[in-house]
Design a protein around this motif. Structure first.
Motif, PDB file in Angstrom:
ATOM      1  N   LEU A  53      14.408  -2.244  -0.952  1.00  0.00           N
ATOM      2  CA  LEU A  53      14.365  -3.531  -1.677  1.00  0.00           C
ATOM      3  C   LEU A  53      12.947  -4.117  -1.665  1.00  0.00           C
ATOM      4  O   LEU A  53      12.436  -4.558  -2.702  1.00  0.00           O
ATOM      5  CB  LEU A  53      15.323  -4.536  -1.041  1.00  0.00           C
ATOM      6  CG  LEU A  53      16.818  -4.344  -1.304  1.00  0.00           C
ATOM      7  CD1 LEU A  53      17.635  -5.222  -0.367  1.00  0.00           C
ATOM      8  CD2 LEU A  53      17.163  -4.651  -2.766  1.00  0.00           C
ATOM      9  N   GLY A  57      10.669  -4.108  -4.853  1.00  0.00           N
ATOM     10  CA  GLY A  57      10.523  -5.518  -5.232  1.00  0.00           C
ATOM     11  C   GLY A  57       9.139  -6.077  -4.944  1.00  0.00           C
ATOM     12  O   GLY A  57       8.944  -7.294  -5.007  1.00  0.00           O
ATOM     13  N   ARG A 119      18.807  -7.065  -5.179  1.00  0.00           N
ATOM     14  CA  ARG A 119      17.811  -6.351  -6.006  1.00  0.00           C
ATOM     15  C   ARG A 119      17.637  -7.060  -7.365  1.00  0.00           C
ATOM     16  O   ARG A 119      16.535  -7.106  -7.909  1.00  0.00           O
ATOM     17  CB  ARG A 119      18.133  -4.866  -6.119  1.00  0.00           C
ATOM     18  CG  ARG A 119      19.333  -4.451  -6.934  1.00  0.00           C
ATOM     19  CD  ARG A 119      18.965  -3.950  -8.302  1.00  0.00           C
ATOM     20  NE  ARG A 119      20.177  -3.803  -9.112  1.00  0.00           N
ATOM     21  CZ  ARG A 119      20.174  -3.781 -10.425  1.00  0.00           C
ATOM     22  NH1 ARG A 119      19.064  -3.894 -11.107  1.00  0.00           N
ATOM     23  NH2 ARG A 119      21.297  -3.669 -11.088  1.00  0.00           N
ATOM     24  N   PHE A 122      15.402  -9.966  -6.783  1.00  0.00           N
ATOM     25  CA  PHE A 122      14.029  -9.491  -6.610  1.00  0.00           C
ATOM     26  C   PHE A 122      13.432  -8.985  -7.937  1.00  0.00           C
ATOM     27  O   PHE A 122      12.279  -8.565  -7.971  1.00  0.00           O
ATOM     28  CB  PHE A 122      13.967  -8.353  -5.579  1.00  0.00           C
ATOM     29  CG  PHE A 122      14.018  -8.793  -4.132  1.00  0.00           C
ATOM     30  CD1 PHE A 122      14.173 -10.130  -3.772  1.00  0.00           C
ATOM     31  CD2 PHE A 122      13.903  -7.862  -3.114  1.00  0.00           C
ATOM     32  CE1 PHE A 122      14.215 -10.521  -2.433  1.00  0.00           C
ATOM     33  CE2 PHE A 122      13.937  -8.242  -1.774  1.00  0.00           C
ATOM     34  CZ  PHE A 122      14.099  -9.575  -1.434  1.00  0.00           C
ATOM     35  N   ILE A 124      14.322  -6.248  -9.557  1.00  0.00           N
ATOM     36  CA  ILE A 124      14.237  -4.772  -9.565  1.00  0.00           C
ATOM     37  C   ILE A 124      15.232  -4.233 -10.595  1.00  0.00           C
ATOM     38  O   ILE A 124      16.417  -4.568 -10.543  1.00  0.00           O
ATOM     39  CB  ILE A 124      14.581  -4.202  -8.161  1.00  0.00           C
ATOM     40  CG1 ILE A 124      13.617  -4.764  -7.115  1.00  0.00           C
ATOM     41  CG2 ILE A 124      14.553  -2.684  -8.180  1.00  0.00           C
ATOM     42  CD1 ILE A 124      14.043  -4.465  -5.667  1.00  0.00           C
TER      43      ILE A 124
END
Ligand code: FO1
Length: 311
Positions: A53, A57, A119, A122, A124
């Motif tokens: 992560l 990220g 995620r 973040f 992503i």
């Protein structure tokens, strides 16, 4: 087209980032080891998932390899001042994630969903998938007795001599619908086994029976990247553990370890002389990933070889 990466901690996260940058943003799914996960101060800690992560990220601590950069340590300092022995370091922002995860897991939300939500927060676009939502715990049998993974890895700094490694709970665990769907997707192009520690980081994934079976019945090439450069690993105890288990640390031994599973092995140029002696195709390139460019270049090399194998 999509790619699945199988990853452990730091080395796996580095190549995953290279793949993420080399591929269209939503084309990557990373299946991550959860054998290192444990409870500390009643918080659920998932080191390899968090490393994935933070790395994808753009929040990772680059020198340390784990945890977040620009981290503060007030909570840990306060706990130490109250007499709590903090052998496993907990940064403030990192601990916020452990608190959130523990709270959500206790509310009945699956680990896969917890990680998927983080995620997204973040930003992503790759999927980050725990290898299982069941509890699997890596246990290291050493000359000093059997140790829980983080006791061995962090508290004892990998010093005790390893006799065997087992994955408690793996035999009765099952992988997730998300992982099975990723491995069975018609648009899947390749599976990349990252240069993580085979014994500590990848073997837990392979010990989950339906995950192993899904890998074995894949329709696409499975290409591994050796974690060794010469006889040593870039980071971590891979070569030490191989020596303790009586295995010569070499590209040949990595190929033998994954025998029957992988279609090809990417090795470092300094190991190129091993290529002719391996039972599977081996492709030599620079595998050391110091910079982001190194990661993307290695990812592009791996993807190009996988595409050739798939033709
Ligand atoms: N590794 C260490 O060597 N020392 C630590 O204090 C430590 C704390 C830590 C906290 C959160 C986290 O996600 C990872 C942490 N790690 C630490 C790394 C971790 O033990 C290993 O890198 C993985 O389990 C192996 O892949």
């Amino acid at each position: 087209m999509t790619v699945v990466a199988l990853s452990g901690g730091v080395g796996g996260a580095k190549l995953s980032l290279g793949l993420y940058r080399a591929l269209p943003a939503d084309a990557l799914q990373v299946v991550v080891n959860t054998g290192d996960d444990f409870d500390l101060l009643h918080l659920r800690i998932c080191p390899d998932l968090d490393t994935a992560l933070y790395t994808l990220g753009d929040r990772e601590h680059r020198e340390q390899g784990w945890g977040r950069r620009d981290e503060s340590w007030d909570l840990m300092g306060t706990l130490e001042s109250l007499g709590e022995p903090m052998w496993f370091k907990l940064g403030d922002a990192d601990t916020a994630l452990h608190v959130l995860r523990t709270h959500r897991l206790r509310s009945g939300i699956r680990l896969t969903e917890v990680i998927d939500d983080v995620r997204r927060q973040f930003g992503i676009r790759a999927r980050i998938l725990p290898m299982t939502d069941c509890t699997v715990a890596t246990r290291v049998e050493t000359d000093d007795g059997e140790l829980a993974f983080q006791e061995y890895f962090v508290r004892r700094r990998c010093e005790p001599r390893v006799r065997a490694i087992r994955f408690e709970g793996a035999a009765t665990a099952h992988t997730t619908a998300e992982v099975l769907a990723a491995l069975d997707a018609p648009e899947l192009e390749a599976i990349v086994l990252c240069p993580s520690n085979p014994y500590l980081s990848i073997d837990p994934l392979l010990a989950v029976p339906d995950l192993r079976a899904a890998l074995e019945k894949r329709r696409v090439p499975l290409i591994a990247v050796s974690p060794l450069i010469g006889n040593t690993a870039v980071k971590g105890p891979t070569a030490k553990i191989m020596a303790e288990l009586g295995v010569a640390s070499s590209a040949t031994a990595i190929a033998a370890h994954y025998a029957g599973l992988i279609d090809a092995l990417v090795i470092d140029t300094i190991d190129a002389q091993h290529a002719a002696h391996l039972p599977i195709p081996a492709f030599a390139t620079q595998t050391l990933m110091r910079t982001l460019d190194d990661r993307v270049r290695l990812a592009e090399f791996v993807l190009a070889r996988a595409r050739e194998l798939g033709r």
